[in-house]
Scaffold this active site. Structure first.
Site, PDB file in Angstrom:
ATOM      1  N   THR A  16       0.660  -1.339   0.232  1.00 13.57           N
ATOM      2  CA  THR A  16      -0.162   0.099   0.141  1.00 13.57           C
ATOM      3  C   THR A  16       0.817   1.116  -0.004  1.00 13.57           C
ATOM      4  O   THR A  16       0.414   2.353  -0.693  1.00 13.57           O
ATOM      5  CB  THR A  16      -0.844  -0.082   1.152  1.00 13.57           C
ATOM      6  OG1 THR A  16      -1.883  -1.067   1.172  1.00 13.57           O
ATOM      7  CG2 THR A  16      -1.588   1.223   1.431  1.00 13.57           C
ATOM      8  N   SER A  56       1.352  -7.208  -0.797  1.00 19.61           N
ATOM      9  CA  SER A  56       2.279  -8.501  -0.211  1.00 19.61           C
ATOM     10  C   SER A  56       1.196  -9.630  -0.401  1.00 19.61           C
ATOM     11  O   SER A  56       1.676 -10.648   0.280  1.00 19.61           O
ATOM     12  CB  SER A  56       2.621  -7.888   1.155  1.00 19.61           C
ATOM     13  OG  SER A  56       1.334  -7.631   2.079  1.00 19.61           O
ATOM     14  N   THR A  87       1.698  -4.567   4.182  1.00 18.33           N
ATOM     15  CA  THR A  87       1.478  -4.918   5.574  1.00 18.33           C
ATOM     16  C   THR A  87       0.853  -6.385   6.070  1.00 18.33           C
ATOM     17  O   THR A  87       1.032  -6.905   6.841  1.00 18.33           O
ATOM     18  CB  THR A  87       0.493  -4.030   6.270  1.00 18.33           C
ATOM     19  OG1 THR A  87      -0.849  -3.811   5.459  1.00 18.33           O
ATOM     20  CG2 THR A  87       1.217  -2.615   6.506  1.00 18.33           C
ATOM     21  N   ASP A  88       0.167  -6.628   4.569  1.00 19.08           N
ATOM     22  CA  ASP A  88      -0.578  -7.988   4.943  1.00 19.08           C
ATOM     23  C   ASP A  88       0.225  -9.085   5.369  1.00 19.08           C
ATOM     24  O   ASP A  88      -0.262 -10.014   6.055  1.00 19.08           O
ATOM     25  CB  ASP A  88      -1.667  -8.179   3.782  1.00 19.08           C
ATOM     26  CG  ASP A  88      -2.786  -7.282   3.566  1.00 19.08           C
ATOM     27  OD1 ASP A  88      -3.001  -6.594   4.485  1.00 19.08           O
ATOM     28  OD2 ASP A  88      -3.153  -7.004   2.661  1.00 19.08           O
TER      29      ASP A  88
HETATM   30  N1  LIG Z   1      -1.450  -1.937   4.016  1.00 14.99           N
HETATM   31  C1  LIG Z   1      -1.035  -2.730   3.006  1.00 14.99           C
HETATM   32  O1  LIG Z   1       0.211  -2.652   2.577  1.00 14.99           O
HETATM   33  C2  LIG Z   1      -1.859  -3.964   2.538  1.00 14.99           C
HETATM   34  C3  LIG Z   1      -1.845  -4.314   1.171  1.00 14.99           C
HETATM   35  N2  LIG Z   1      -2.673  -5.110   0.637  1.00 14.99           N
HETATM   36  C4  LIG Z   1      -0.376  -5.076   1.013  1.00 14.99           C
HETATM   37  O2  LIG Z   1      -0.222  -5.937   2.043  1.00 14.99           O
HETATM   38  O3  LIG Z   1       0.302  -4.901   0.305  1.00 14.99           O
END
Ligand SMILES: NC(=O)C[C@H](N)C(=O)O
EC number: 3.5.1.1
Length: 341
Positions: A16, A56, A87-88
């Site tokens: 993200t 991710s 973050t995932d």
């Molecule tokens: N906040 C994030 O980065 C979520 C995103 N879907 C990822 O993990 O790439």
């Protein structure tokens, strides 16, 4: 007098933090250079390398290997490395990197954000600045920096989908926190690394992570094994209990272990340890050979299992491995023999 700036490498992988709005939804498009440009002046000598551009959710064992190799390749050229990451699955990547890069000789800090960097109220600039500060000052290790906290990578878990305090350091305090005094370290910022850093990316990803629920059919475990599964982490109840009436999970665990499949019992509870010695429903599983995950996160337990199996180890060696604190991922108490007598 000129002060030597710390040399930090940014490896950007997407997430993200680097995403932009598209008709298909948020997609990672920004380069590492663009991330850095949004931060303004920083007191570090920064080099950027774009190695992936993925959400991710798409980061898998192949990408872990690439990230680990990049870190290993650069570990003697920089004072620290920042990895920008979605973050995932960041806690999985951080945990696996800890096993793949044991005795890392510099701080490696993963970070990301809940909101893209190009959005006015994004958490990305603060998280990136924190990651650089951690990469410049922490002891050598693998960390995850987020929302003013620096945590051991192998103890971090994503616990929120929307709010900025998305990660927690589970069962150990964060290594450092940002206060008005700056980055304030806890005692844990002590490196245990005295040995040469090794890169070992041999892993076996044919494993399963099963959350037990009332009514779960243990036959499914055998179906997994038939399909190639070589090891299972079971998120059991509370301290590690499993059912044995009608649907005999305990018996299934024993049978799997006799077949050479290591079964790790962890807890569905995020906090505190599993202790199979306390209740009959745990002791029975222990007698059958279940291996306790103690206070490890599920992210650490599954990546540790993949890594251990990748070394070609059998059930006994995997049990030994899980009875060892390798990178700070588990608390082994002094007389913690887990004997059931
Ligand atoms: N906040 C994030 O980065 C979520 C995103 N879907 C990822 O993990 O790439």
């Amino acid at each position: 007098m000129t002060i030597m700036q710390k040399k930090i490498l940014l490896l950007s992988t997407g997430g993200t933090i680097a995403s932009v709005v598209s008709d298909a939804g948020l997609v990672p498009k920004e380069s590492g250079e663009q991330l850095i440009n949004m931060l303004g002046e920083l007191p570090y000598d920064i080099t950027v390398e774009d190695i992936l551009q993925l959400d991710s959710s798409n980061i898998q064992p192949e990408e872990w290997k690439l990230i680990a190799e990049k870190i290993f390749e650069n570990r003697n050229k920089y004072d620290g490395i920042v990895v920008s990451h979605g973050t995932d699955t960041m806690a999985y990547t951080a945990s696996m990197l800890a096993f793949m890069l044991q005795n890392i000789n510099i701080p490696v800090v993963l970070t990301g954000s809940q909101v893209p960097i190009n959005v006015v109220l994004s958490d990305a600039p603060d998280n990136l600045r924190l990651a650089f500060a951690a990469a410049a000052t922490c002891c050598p290790n693998i960390y995850l920096a987020f929302d003013r906290k620096v945590m051991l990578g192998c103890r971090s878990v994503k616990v929120r989908t929307i709010n900025f305090d998305a990660f927690e350091s589970v069962n150990v305090p964060p290594v450092a926190k940002v206060t008005s005094d700056g980055l304030v370290f806890s005692e844990q910022n002590l490196s245990k690394n005295t040995r040469e850093c090794t890169l070992n990316t041999e892993i076996n990803p044919h494993v399963s992570l099963v959350k037990l629920f009332p009514g779960f059919d243990p036959k499914l475990l055998f179906a997994m094994v038939k399909s190639g599964c070589k090891g299972i982490v079971i998120e059991a109840y509370g301290l590690g209990g499993m059912n044995y009436i009608r649907r005999n999970m305990v018996g299934a665990v024993g049978e799997l272990i006799r077949q050479g499949i290591p079964v790790i019992a962890s807890s569905q509870c995020l906090y505190e340890r599993s202790d199979l010695t306390k209740y009959e429903v745990g002791r029975e599983a222990l007698l059958e050979g279940a291996i306790s995950a103690r206070d490890m996160t599920s992210e650490s337990a599954i990546t540790k299992l993949m890594w251990g199996l990748g070394q070609g180890w059998d059930v006994h060696q995997i049990a030994e491995f899980f009875n060892t604190d390798v990178v700070g991922e588990v608390t082994i108490e002094k007389d913690d023999t887990l004997r059931v007598d």
